[in-house]
Design a protein around this motif. Structure first.
Motif, PDB file in Angstrom:
ATOM      1  N   GLY A 114      31.548  42.304  33.052  1.00  0.00           N
ATOM      2  CA  GLY A 114      31.448  41.176  32.752  1.00  0.00           C
ATOM      3  C   GLY A 114      32.891  40.730  32.212  1.00  0.00           C
ATOM      4  N   ALA A 115      33.035  39.648  32.463  1.00  0.00           N
ATOM      5  CA  ALA A 115      34.744  39.079  32.016  1.00  0.00           C
ATOM      6  C   ALA A 115      35.040  38.594  30.380  1.00  0.00           C
ATOM      7  N   ASN A 117      35.977  35.497  29.232  1.00  0.00           N
ATOM      8  CA  ASN A 117      35.817  34.423  28.432  1.00  0.00           C
ATOM      9  C   ASN A 117      34.470  33.909  27.661  1.00  0.00           C
ATOM     10  N   SER A 142      34.198  42.988  29.514  1.00  0.00           N
ATOM     11  CA  SER A 142      35.585  43.620  29.114  1.00  0.00           C
ATOM     12  C   SER A 142      36.323  43.864  27.898  1.00  0.00           C
ATOM     13  N   GLY A 170      36.107  49.932  28.795  1.00  0.00           N
ATOM     14  CA  GLY A 170      37.313  50.786  29.616  1.00  0.00           C
ATOM     15  C   GLY A 170      37.631  49.155  29.851  1.00  0.00           C
ATOM     16  N   VAL A 172      40.671  48.515  33.353  1.00  0.00           N
ATOM     17  CA  VAL A 172      40.993  48.869  35.266  1.00  0.00           C
ATOM     18  C   VAL A 172      39.914  50.406  35.264  1.00  0.00           C
ATOM     19  N   LEU A 179      33.078  52.100  39.516  1.00  0.00           N
ATOM     20  CA  LEU A 179      32.785  51.636  41.200  1.00  0.00           C
ATOM     21  C   LEU A 179      32.977  52.759  42.251  1.00  0.00           C
ATOM     22  N   SER A 191      37.554  37.316  38.307  1.00  0.00           N
ATOM     23  CA  SER A 191      38.552  36.884  39.454  1.00  0.00           C
ATOM     24  C   SER A 191      38.630  36.846  40.753  1.00  0.00           C
ATOM     25  N   VAL A 194      40.042  40.253  42.118  1.00  0.00           N
ATOM     26  CA  VAL A 194      39.625  40.978  41.567  1.00  0.00           C
ATOM     27  C   VAL A 194      37.750  41.487  42.158  1.00  0.00           C
ATOM     28  N   GLU A 212      31.152  36.170  40.800  1.00  0.00           N
ATOM     29  CA  GLU A 212      30.152  35.561  40.013  1.00  0.00           C
ATOM     30  C   GLU A 212      32.077  35.211  39.621  1.00  0.00           C
ATOM     31  N   LEU A 213      32.280  34.225  40.483  1.00  0.00           N
ATOM     32  CA  LEU A 213      33.872  34.189  40.907  1.00  0.00           C
ATOM     33  C   LEU A 213      34.609  32.904  40.079  1.00  0.00           C
ATOM     34  N   GLU A 332      43.723  28.309  39.754  1.00  0.00           N
ATOM     35  CA  GLU A 332      43.030  27.966  38.480  1.00  0.00           C
ATOM     36  C   GLU A 332      43.756  28.074  37.603  1.00  0.00           C
TER      37      GLU A 332
HETATM   38  P1  NAD Z   1      39.021  39.973  35.651  1.00  0.00           P
HETATM   39  O1  NAD Z   1      39.020  39.929  36.688  1.00  0.00           O
HETATM   40  O2  NAD Z   1      40.724  39.440  35.857  1.00  0.00           O
HETATM   41  O3  NAD Z   1      38.525  40.209  34.742  1.00  0.00           O
HETATM   42  C1  NAD Z   1      37.002  40.798  35.563  1.00  0.00           C
HETATM   43  C2  NAD Z   1      36.471  42.311  35.295  1.00  0.00           C
HETATM   44  O4  NAD Z   1      36.858  43.908  35.930  1.00  0.00           O
HETATM   45  C3  NAD Z   1      36.189  42.926  33.819  1.00  0.00           C
HETATM   46  O5  NAD Z   1      35.994  43.683  33.064  1.00  0.00           O
HETATM   47  C4  NAD Z   1      38.109  44.041  33.975  1.00  0.00           C
HETATM   48  O6  NAD Z   1      37.868  45.403  33.415  1.00  0.00           O
HETATM   49  C5  NAD Z   1      37.419  44.088  35.652  1.00  0.00           C
HETATM   50  N1  NAD Z   1      38.800  44.652  36.266  1.00  0.00           N
HETATM   51  C6  NAD Z   1      39.512  44.097  36.713  1.00  0.00           C
HETATM   52  N2  NAD Z   1      41.019  45.118  37.300  1.00  0.00           N
HETATM   53  C7  NAD Z   1      40.574  45.457  38.010  1.00  0.00           C
HETATM   54  C8  NAD Z   1      40.544  46.602  38.956  1.00  0.00           C
HETATM   55  N3  NAD Z   1      41.671  46.685  39.336  1.00  0.00           N
HETATM   56  N4  NAD Z   1      39.166  46.884  39.445  1.00  0.00           N
HETATM   57  C9  NAD Z   1      38.321  46.976  38.644  1.00  0.00           C
HETATM   58  N5  NAD Z   1      37.935  46.082  37.842  1.00  0.00           N
HETATM   59  C10 NAD Z   1      38.936  45.477  37.620  1.00  0.00           C
HETATM   60  O7  NAD Z   1      38.855  38.558  35.047  1.00  0.00           O
HETATM   61  P2  NAD Z   1      38.863  37.751  34.077  1.00  0.00           P
HETATM   62  O8  NAD Z   1      40.569  37.522  33.160  1.00  0.00           O
HETATM   63  O9  NAD Z   1      38.374  38.415  32.739  1.00  0.00           O
HETATM   64  O10 NAD Z   1      37.943  36.297  33.799  1.00  0.00           O
HETATM   65  C11 NAD Z   1      38.667  35.467  34.578  1.00  0.00           C
HETATM   66  C12 NAD Z   1      38.171  34.804  35.640  1.00  0.00           C
HETATM   67  O11 NAD Z   1      36.794  35.093  35.528  1.00  0.00           O
HETATM   68  C13 NAD Z   1      38.101  33.633  35.982  1.00  0.00           C
HETATM   69  O12 NAD Z   1      39.152  33.182  37.104  1.00  0.00           O
HETATM   70  C14 NAD Z   1      36.837  32.778  36.002  1.00  0.00           C
HETATM   71  O13 NAD Z   1      36.902  31.795  36.451  1.00  0.00           O
HETATM   72  C15 NAD Z   1      36.124  33.956  36.523  1.00  0.00           C
HETATM   73  N6  NAD Z   1      34.470  33.937  35.919  1.00  0.00           N
HETATM   74  C16 NAD Z   1      34.000  33.617  36.529  1.00  0.00           C
HETATM   75  C17 NAD Z   1      32.777  33.084  35.900  1.00  0.00           C
HETATM   76  C18 NAD Z   1      30.889  32.753  36.905  1.00  0.00           C
HETATM   77  O14 NAD Z   1      30.030  33.004  36.691  1.00  0.00           O
HETATM   78  N7  NAD Z   1      31.520  33.069  38.044  1.00  0.00           N
HETATM   79  C19 NAD Z   1      32.127  33.491  34.595  1.00  0.00           C
HETATM   80  C20 NAD Z   1      33.383  33.273  33.767  1.00  0.00           C
HETATM   81  C21 NAD Z   1      34.314  34.184  34.117  1.00  0.00           C
END
Ligand code: NAD
Length: 452
Positions: A114-115, A117, A142, A170, A172, A179, A191, A194, A212-213, A332
């Motif tokens: 999950g993210a 936000n 997250s 946890g 990354v 993964l 994002s 990622v 879902e980005l 973004e």
């Molecule tokens: P992020 O990509 O930084 O993190 C998302 C998840 O990935 C977290 O759980 C994090 O721990 C994990 N992660 C981070 N780096 C990683 C790596 N190197 N390897 C494996 N896992 C890793 O995103 P964020 O800051 O939590 O959220 C913001 C982004 O998410 C924005 O770009 C936003 O647009 C997007 N978002 C999309 C949706 C959707 O439904 N499309 C919904 C919410 C947020």
């Protein structure tokens, strides 16, 4: 040690899945109803945890997260029986006197990342689909919203067995270790950057993947739009979560004939919807706070609400005139900053947007040019004459394209995402045409050629 623990949980979930315990209608519906009860009972404390993470008003969390999750649960509970049925499809002439159907089968072991936000929606909404489709799940919320992550862990631990649904907290490192496991499906929200790492990891096991980005979602305001209404709805969409929303209107493209009146209406709408700072969430962490301030320091601020707060708070801000060459239009925004660009011809808008990464959402205000936009621009989904609302309809699959994502969920599309539809042809006792069997001499081939 951590890896060994993850392996143990993964193997336990695998064994549970192959015990067939998760597959019956009775089991699935019971879990969905239980989940609904648990969410309702814990709604308030869930909202409080988000407040602790980034001061999002609890009412807003209730509307944008808890209510949406309950709606998704109700929709799944009401439709599950129908979704689980075998789906008959037509049988072709050469297979005639047999039956063809699709049998929805759970994919198996799933990972949901999950993210921060929308800490609950980004893990619980896919989880609802995962349960409905008869799967097991490991959830990795997250780490950037630690109170919410902890609330998710507590809620799941208290109500579901570990071999069915488990939360692993946890950052990354944990995410990377998870993964490395051969999940049947990985559902990732986060994002684009990622997302690429996740997809690469999934390729190693050929795990199915939903991404879902994010992206830069435009709000186009045409010269025939209702300006006051458009402004209010854009401010509503941008204001949600202080702009830290994947489908927030990232920027406005205003027709030159209405740009001045729109700017005035946007200012009025900001004052009307956000009379004080208590209605506005903070920026989630120092890194994002600095990132947004760096953008602001390099742009021309046209308007900013006068609100102030001690924490990582940025008042809603309009940047005008915005420019594709400046920082606010380079990535973004994911914050309460609204750049406004001007256009004179819709074909310029279509061309400019299509030259960039594909937006997750698109909003259009007006009437005359909607057909050209709908046909001419690639984007995930959108709302006409409002913002965000396509997300709220469970009958509309939600997801992006290309850099804004792959795959979708919500309602039946979520059930499909976590299912494999086995294609089955069930042969009747007869006829059994001899011409299909070798040796294919001249007479048989004559028949075959006739048939096709
Ligand atoms: P992020 O990509 O930084 O993190 C998302 C998840 O990935 C977290 O759980 C994090 O721990 C994990 N992660 C981070 N780096 C990683 C790596 N190197 N390897 C494996 N896992 C890793 O995103 P964020 O800051 O939590 O959220 C913001 C982004 O998410 C924005 O770009 C936003 O647009 C997007 N978002 C999309 C949706 C959707 O439904 N499309 C919904 C919410 C947020």
């Amino acid at each position: 040690m951590q890896e060994k623990n993850l392996q143990t949980i993964f193997q336990a979930q695998k064994a549970f899945f192959y015990s067939d315990a998760t597959k019956s209608y009775g089991f699935r519906i019971k879990q969905l109803k239980k989940f609904k009860k648990v969410i309702k009972e814990n709604g308030k404390s869930l909202c409080d945890s988000v407040y602790q993470d980034f001061q999002k008003p609890v009412e807003e969390t209730y509307i944008s997260e808890i209510a949406m999750i309950i709606r998704e649960l109700n929709h799944s509970i009401n439709n599950l029986k129908k979704w689980m049925r075998k789906k008959k499809v037509a049988t072709n002439l050469t297979n005639f006197l047999g039956k063809s159907y699709l049998f929805p089968h759970p994919l198996g072991k799933n990972l949901i990342i999950g993210a921060w936000n929308f800490p609950y929606s980004t893990v619980f909404t896919p989880l609802i689909a995962c349960i409905a489709a008869g799967n097991t799940a490991i959830i990795k919320p997250s780490e950037i919203a630690p109170h919410s992550s902890n609330a998710i862990k507590g809620l799941i631990k208290d109500n579901f067995s570990r071999e069915y649904i488990t939360v692993i907290e946890g950052g990354v490192e944990v995410s990377s270790s998870l993964l490395a496991l051969p999940f049947d499906h990985v559902f990732f929200t986060g994002s684009t950057q990622v997302g690429k790492i996740v997809m690469e990891a999934c390729a190693k096991h050929l795990s199915r993947v939903t991404l879902e980005l994010g992206g830069k979602s435009p709000a186009i305001v045409d010269k025939d739009a209702d300006i006051k209404k458009a402004a209010k709805k854009i401010v509503f969409g941008k204001g949600s979560n202080s702009g830290q929303n994947c489908i927030a209107p990232d920027y406005v493209y205003a027709h030159e004939k209405i740009q001045d009146s729109l700017l005035e209406a946007l200012k009025d709408a900001y004052h009307q919807l956000y009379p004080s700072e208590k209605h506005i969430a903070s920026i989630v962490n120092e890194k994002n706070f600095q990132r947004l301030n760096t953008i602001l320091n390099q742009e021309k601020i046209y308007f900013q609400l006068p609100h102030k707060r001690e924490d990582k708070f940025i008042p809603p801000t309009i940047i005008y005139p915005a420019n594709w060459e400046k920082p606010a239009m380079k990535e973004e925004i994911f914050g309460p900053i609204l750049p406004v660009l001007t256009f004179s011809r819709i074909d310029e808008v279509i061309k400019t947007i299509n030259q960039r990464e594909i937006p997750l959402a698109l909003y259009y205000f007006g009437k005359m040019n909607w057909p050209s936009i709908e046909k001419g621009i690639q984007f995930g989904g959108g709302t006409v004459n409002d913002t965000l609302l396509h997300f709220a309809n469970p009958n509309l699959p939600f997801g992006g394209v290309g850099s804004s994502g792959t795959g979708c969920y919500h309602g039946y599309s979520g059930f499909k995402t976590f299912s494999h539809f086995k294609s089955i042809f069930r042969k009747g006792k007869w006829p059994d045409f001899s011409f299909r069997y070798p040796p294919h001499d001249g007479k048989k081939m004559k028949w075959i050629r006739k048939l096709f």
